[in-house]
Design an enzyme around this catalytic site. Structure first.
Site, PDB file in Angstrom:
ATOM      1  N   TRP A 168     127.232  33.864  25.799  1.00 47.68           N
ATOM      2  CA  TRP A 168     126.936  32.869  24.989  1.00 47.68           C
ATOM      3  C   TRP A 168     127.875  32.155  24.521  1.00 47.68           C
ATOM      4  O   TRP A 168     128.731  32.542  23.588  1.00 47.68           O
ATOM      5  CB  TRP A 168     126.078  33.548  23.984  1.00 47.68           C
ATOM      6  CG  TRP A 168     125.448  32.475  22.549  1.00 47.68           C
ATOM      7  CD1 TRP A 168     126.098  31.453  22.097  1.00 47.68           C
ATOM      8  CD2 TRP A 168     123.948  32.359  22.398  1.00 47.68           C
ATOM      9  NE1 TRP A 168     125.312  30.963  20.991  1.00 47.68           N
ATOM     10  CE2 TRP A 168     123.990  31.323  21.123  1.00 47.68           C
ATOM     11  CE3 TRP A 168     122.962  33.046  22.593  1.00 47.68           C
ATOM     12  CZ2 TRP A 168     123.127  31.259  20.568  1.00 47.68           C
ATOM     13  CZ3 TRP A 168     121.751  32.720  21.761  1.00 47.68           C
ATOM     14  CH2 TRP A 168     121.700  31.772  20.942  1.00 47.68           C
ATOM     15  N   ASP A 169     128.193  30.821  24.866  1.00 45.25           N
ATOM     16  CA  ASP A 169     129.307  29.981  24.451  1.00 45.25           C
ATOM     17  C   ASP A 169     129.042  29.008  23.387  1.00 45.25           C
ATOM     18  O   ASP A 169     127.834  28.797  23.073  1.00 45.25           O
ATOM     19  CB  ASP A 169     129.793  29.181  25.876  1.00 45.25           C
ATOM     20  CG  ASP A 169     131.127  28.850  26.036  1.00 45.25           C
ATOM     21  OD1 ASP A 169     131.724  29.063  24.784  1.00 45.25           O
ATOM     22  OD2 ASP A 169     131.758  28.636  27.000  1.00 45.25           O
ATOM     23  N   ASP A 179     140.557  31.388  25.819  1.00 43.94           N
ATOM     24  CA  ASP A 179     140.682  30.586  27.083  1.00 43.94           C
ATOM     25  C   ASP A 179     142.062  30.689  27.588  1.00 43.94           C
ATOM     26  O   ASP A 179     142.218  30.117  28.990  1.00 43.94           O
ATOM     27  CB  ASP A 179     140.177  29.039  26.942  1.00 43.94           C
ATOM     28  CG  ASP A 179     138.578  28.800  26.887  1.00 43.94           C
ATOM     29  OD1 ASP A 179     137.788  29.964  27.388  1.00 43.94           O
ATOM     30  OD2 ASP A 179     138.393  27.685  26.615  1.00 43.94           O
TER      31      ASP A 179
HETATM   32  C1  GLA Z   1     134.633  27.392  27.460  1.00 44.59           C
HETATM   33  C2  GLA Z   1     134.580  29.027  27.653  1.00 44.59           C
HETATM   34  C3  GLA Z   1     134.949  29.264  29.059  1.00 44.59           C
HETATM   35  C4  GLA Z   1     134.125  28.826  29.999  1.00 44.59           C
HETATM   36  C5  GLA Z   1     133.884  27.131  29.759  1.00 44.59           C
HETATM   37  C6  GLA Z   1     132.628  26.803  30.589  1.00 44.59           C
HETATM   38  O1  GLA Z   1     135.470  26.817  27.539  1.00 44.59           O
HETATM   39  O2  GLA Z   1     135.444  29.718  26.836  1.00 44.59           O
HETATM   40  O3  GLA Z   1     135.350  30.727  29.082  1.00 44.59           O
HETATM   41  O4  GLA Z   1     132.856  29.297  30.130  1.00 44.59           O
HETATM   42  O5  GLA Z   1     133.508  27.021  28.471  1.00 44.59           O
HETATM   43  O6  GLA Z   1     132.505  25.222  30.484  1.00 44.59           O
END
Ligand code: GLA
Length: 726
Positions: A476-477, A545
């Site tokens: 879930w982002d 990230d």
């Molecule tokens: C965010 C997340 C990444 C990836 C991207 C996808 O940056 O942290 O791990 O899922 O979105 O758009």
């Protein structure tokens, strides 16, 4: 029971195994004062510590009353009558008056711990904990405040929150309602907070406490990459394994304030709670407001003590079944492998290689829905893109399952792209100030999750997706901060940010109720919402990230100061690093990921044969030693951010039979002498064999004599060293 009331001394005592916390009812007025917090003591009569300008109790209730209030150590501070330090409670009457005054009303002590309606909170049964409800009131306003304290039997933790009830006849506007306050004498404290930025989260920041106000805060609508809802006061000479440390950590995922204030007398007031800026909550007669919970920890064994307490607490009283203390599957995520450029065949190629290597799950990241081939469309339209994925998720998941892998999926439910069917049908669903174009971030807007119909619309789509195929895991982002925060009735704008967070919690709770075996991993552009609130819903969170192994050392060090290693998503990523271009060996990348929730985030089909050949061994290490990292006691032995050369963490199983030492040799330097590293956490009398040298030595020998770090020539190398009891 760890809580009692001594009526003669008018003192409440809260005992944990290693700490005592005393609250006195003071003066005829009945102020609730904080008397003592520290190592466990048998005495109730400690009120001599409550001294005003050198005088002791009883206080004169005439003369300089404001000066009296401005120096009194308060249990839950309020303003307008003389305490000019930070107020936990701030309010306005209908007339705009802002003064209040809280005094003791009644109390109740019972076993167990109540849940907090709509909020994540630690849990515990009658055998684990006891609760004190300490009621105070402002009789002029008809306001009652219930201070909740839950004391745990086996851990030096006190959970605190406040419930504010309007029992009067007029509407009140709460403009600040913090969760906890800790007033203490300054013991030459350092203040520790975690700060950071996107892809560089949770850097440890320790500095001497100074005059005035300092700390951490977020006003981004999320707990944020930049700050952590946490502060610790550590005696200046407190180290990893010695000295007193007081910590507060907020179980909340939105705006927060974690602040320490050194006042004119050199007293310290630490507070934590929802950030008062922009907060205003209308409290009609009969209504109540519950603050989020603060986890308060005391350690007299330095930072290790604080860390171990938090780790044990979160593993046993915050993370929920079925994933509590359960091994987490290894996975491969396609994000850095393909970004948006994939189709079923490409994913199945990766899945086949994963299956041959023994990886347990394939996670399909962003780009599977709507017409999303870049980051500028389709959020809000949670229907599969059949051009990329003919046969839909069902076909893909079935094929992946047939290969013996579980299947996981990425979603970003809180967002909407202006280029989406959802936005075209319901532009008003996005947060925005009427008449003012809202600001885009990553080309997207935020859905107003404070509104039930918006949540229902998103949830119906999510439910359909998750029911359409066999989906074992959801990432879930949440990829932007909240701006243009407006939407409710005009006189309730100040409630929106908190109601948004409540809406988020509501949806994650529904998800877990409807899909009880689901493994949820929260994420917010990496670690932008890595907080105890989210941990209640998802036992693991994407740490950052930044997937470069060397940068990750520091990010994971800061994260592990508070969070069990089992909560940290950590993947072996592509090389040169997509984050910073650094080239690191495949083995070192695995070594850095191993302590966390282990996975791969690269195109497995592009690996060199010798790299591919290493994967089964890495997975075997994860299977064998993952539980030691995840469930054992964590020790930070050396930090590259301090010594510039090497980074060493250690985990010891709870039975003290196995220890794993994760050593990363970051930068080579010519040395005249080998590095000798004292180990920690072993049983002195048990004898352990080193996997590195075969030497057998007692725990005492390894700890007090130390272990020689293996010599290595070259940068970015490392070793996993295992000590097994013989
Ligand atoms: C965010 C997340 C990444 C990836 C991207 C996808 O940056 O942290 O791990 O899922 O979105 O758009």
């Amino acid at each position: 029971m760890g809580i009692s009331f001594n009526g003669r001394e008018r003192v409440f005592r809260l005992d944990t195994p290693g700490s005592t916390y005393l609250i006195n009812i003071v003066d005829e007025a009945g102020f609730l004062c904080h008397t003592y917090y520290g190592r466990r003591i048998p005495d109730d009569g400690m009120s001599y510590l409550l001294r005003i300008n050198g005088e002791q109790l009883p206080f004169r209730s005439s003369g300089d009353q404001t000066g009296f209030l401005d120096e009194l150590p308060m249990e839950y501070s309020w303003g307008g009558q003389g305490d000019f330090r930070e107020s936990c409670l701030r309010l306005e009457t209908e007339e705009g008056y802002r003064t209040c005054c809280l005094t003791y009303l009644s109390h109740k002590i019972y076993g167990g711990k109540p849940s907090l309606p709509g909020l994540p909170a630690a849990y515990g049964g009658e055998e684990d904990c006891a609760t004190l409800e300490l009621w105070c009131r402002d009789s002029c306003l008809g306001l009652e405040v219930c201070l909740l304290y839950t004391v745990f039997e086996k851990l030096d933790v006190i959970c605190r929150s406040a419930r504010i009830e309007n029992r009067g006849e007029k509407t009140l506007r709460l403009t600040g309602a913090l969760s906890a306050c800790l007033d203490m004498d300054n013991r030459d404290f350092d203040l520790i907070t975690l700060h950071g930025s996107w892809a560089y989260e949770r850097m440890i920041n320790r500095r001497p406490l100074s005059w005035g106000r300092q700390g951490a805060a977020s006003k981004r609508g999320i707990s944020s990459h930049q700050e952590q809802p946490f502060l610790a006061l550590a005696e200046h000479d407190a180290g990893q394994d010695h000295g007193q440390v007081y910590a507060m950590h907020l179980v909340y995922s939105g705006n927060f304030l974690a602040q320490a204030e050194m006042s004119q007398q050199g007293l310290v007031r630490a507070v934590i709670g929802i950030h008062p800026e922009g907060f205003a909550w209308k409290l009609r007669p009969g209504e109540s407001f519950q603050t989020p919970e603060a986890v308060q920890v005391y350690s007299h064994t330095g930072l290790d003590g604080m860390t171990h307490t938090l780790h044990d607490f979160y593993r046993n009283h915050l993370i929920r079944d079925p994933w509590r203390n359960r091994p987490r599957p290894s996975l491969v995520n396609n994000w850095e492998a393909t970004y948006f450029d994939f189709d079923t065949e490409k994913l199945l190629d990766i899945a086949r290689t994963a299956a041959q290597s023994g990886i347990e799950m394939l996670v399909l990241d962003d780009g599977w829905f709507g017409h999303r081939n870049r980051d500028d469309s389709s959020l809000g339209d949670w229907t599969v893109n059949e051009e990329k994925l003919p046969g839909g998720l069902k076909y893909l998941a079935d094929e992946v399952n047939r290969l013996g892998l579980k299947f996981g999926l990425w979603v970003e439910p809180e967002m909407v792209s202006p280029d989406s069917a959802l936005y075209r049908a319901h532009p008003d669903y996005a947060l925005q100030v009427p008449g003012r174009p809202p600001m885009l971030s990553r080309n997207q807007l935020v859905l107003d999750f404070s509104r039930a119909e918006v949540r229902d619309c998103v949830y119906a789509q999510l439910h359909a997706v998750l029911s359409s195929a066999s989906i074992a895991y959801v990432k879930w982002d949440m990829n932007r901060a909240l701006t243009d925060v407006a939407g409710l009735d005009t006189d309730r704008q100040g409630e929106l940010l908190h109601r948004y967070v409540l809406g988020l919690y509501d949806l994650q709770e529904r998800l877990l109720r409807d899909f009880p075996d689901l493994l949820l991993e929260n994420c917010a552009s990496g670690g932008g919402r890595f907080d105890p609130g989210m941990l209640y819903y998802s036992p693991q969170i994407w740490t950052s990230d930044n997937t470069d192994a060397i940068d990750r050392l520091r990010i994971q060090e800061g994260t592990a100061l508070l969070y069990p290693l089992s909560t940290m998503g950590a993947h072996v990523a592509a090389c040169p690093s997509h984050t910073n271009g650094r080239v690191t060996p495949f083995a070192t990348r695995a070594l850095v990921s191993l302590p966390g929730c282990f996975g791969y985030e690269l195109d497995l089909t592009q690996l060199k044969p010798e790299e591919l050949a290493m994967i089964p061994g890495q997975l075997e290490d994860y299977r064998k030693y993952g539980p030691v990292f995840h469930d054992g006691d964590y020790y930070r032995l050396a930090s590259c951010s301090e010594n510039g050369e090497y980074d060493v963490l250690m985990a010891v199983s709870k039975d003290r039979r196995t220890a794993v030492i994760d050593y990363v040799h970051v930068m080579s330097r010519q040395r005249r002498r080998d590095v000798l590293l004292p180990l920690r956490g072993l049983a002195e009398e048990v004898r352990y064999r080193s996997s590195e040298t075969g030497e057998v030595r007692s725990g005492a020998g390894w700890m007090y004599g130390g272990m020689l770090l293996p010599k290595m020539a070259g940068d970015f190398l490392g070793k996993l060293i295992v000590l097994e009891a013989v």
